[in-house]
Design an enzyme around this catalytic site. Structure first.
Site, PDB file in Angstrom:
ATOM      1  CE  LYS A 296      46.107  26.860 -36.965  1.00 12.82           C
ATOM      2  NZ  LYS A 296      45.532  27.470 -37.910  1.00 12.82           N
TER       3      LYS A 296
ATOM      4  CG  HIS B 154      44.870  26.365 -32.919  1.00 15.71           C
ATOM      5  ND1 HIS B 154      46.207  26.317 -32.540  1.00 15.71           N
ATOM      6  CD2 HIS B 154      44.537  27.383 -33.541  1.00 15.71           C
ATOM      7  CE1 HIS B 154      46.750  27.622 -33.023  1.00 15.71           C
ATOM      8  NE2 HIS B 154      45.756  28.194 -33.885  1.00 15.71           N
TER       9      HIS B 154
END
Length: 213
Positions: A102, A104
């Protein structure tokens, strides 16, 4: 054997343990299959947590965090953490990985407790050749953590990458122990005592002779 028998009874009742012809991820065609994904009710997952918690406590293993490989290891890790707290008063944190990194928000590929320099127990449902668990070992070691052991519901005890050991340190490798609720030997012993199910034994033994360790 009593609580091993209880687990096998539970698995048959919930149809998680089946006989037939099943193509495994390894490419092998197996006469039996265990699918923990079918144990998907509240009652079922509570039972699973209790089996793991008892096995962990009985082992007297020293550890700090539970780790569940995505995806099946995630609910296993959560329910085991709850069982350890409710039945043994052990407030153990847990963590699991994402399949995709991921970029963000909180970022990264791990969710849950920080595992840096912690002692980790890996929880998964089944070990066949050991290939999938090697991936978890790599993730954990890259975080600077130490693996105490690997706990599974069923160890099929088959040939493959079963020499689970440190990946980052080629010298002085530390081997990791696989601790299971049941093994293929436990399953065969169970079938020997059941008039209806013992008919499956010849195929299991033939398969074991070909692929077993």
């Amino acid at each position: 054997m009593d609580w091993k028998k209880k687990f096998i009874d539970f698995s048959f009742k919930k149809k998680a343990l089946q006989f037939g012809s099943f193509k495994l991820k390894s490419g092998r065609t197996s006469p039996y299959f265990f699918n923990s994904g079918l144990l998907s009710t509240g009652t079922n997952i509570i039972e699973i947590g209790l089996f793991y918690a008892r096995s962990i406590v009985d082992s007297k293993m020293k550890f700090d965090v539970l780790f569940g490989p995505a995806y099946k290891g995630i609910p296993i890790t959560v329910t085991t953490s709850i069982a350890l707290k409710n039945y043994y008063d052990l407030n153990i944190p847990y963590a699991f990985n994402r399949k995709e990194y991921k970029k963000h928000g909180e970022k990264g590929d791990l969710i849950g407790a920080t595992i840096y320099k912690k002692r980790i127990i890996i929880l998964d449902d089944v070990v066949t050749s050991g290939k999938a668990i090697h991936h978890s070992i790599k993730i954990i070691e890259e975080q600077g953590a130490e693996i105490s052991a690997v706990f599974v519901l069923l160890d099929r005890k088959e040939k493959g990458e079963r020499d689970l050991c440190t990946i980052n340190h080629q010298k002085n490798k530390k081997k990791y122990e696989i601790i299971s609720i049941i093994t293929i030997e436990d399953l065969i012993s169970y079938l020997l005592e059941d008039k209806k199910l013992k008919k499956h034994i010849p195929k299991l033994i033939k398969y074991r002779e070909k692929y077993g360790i």
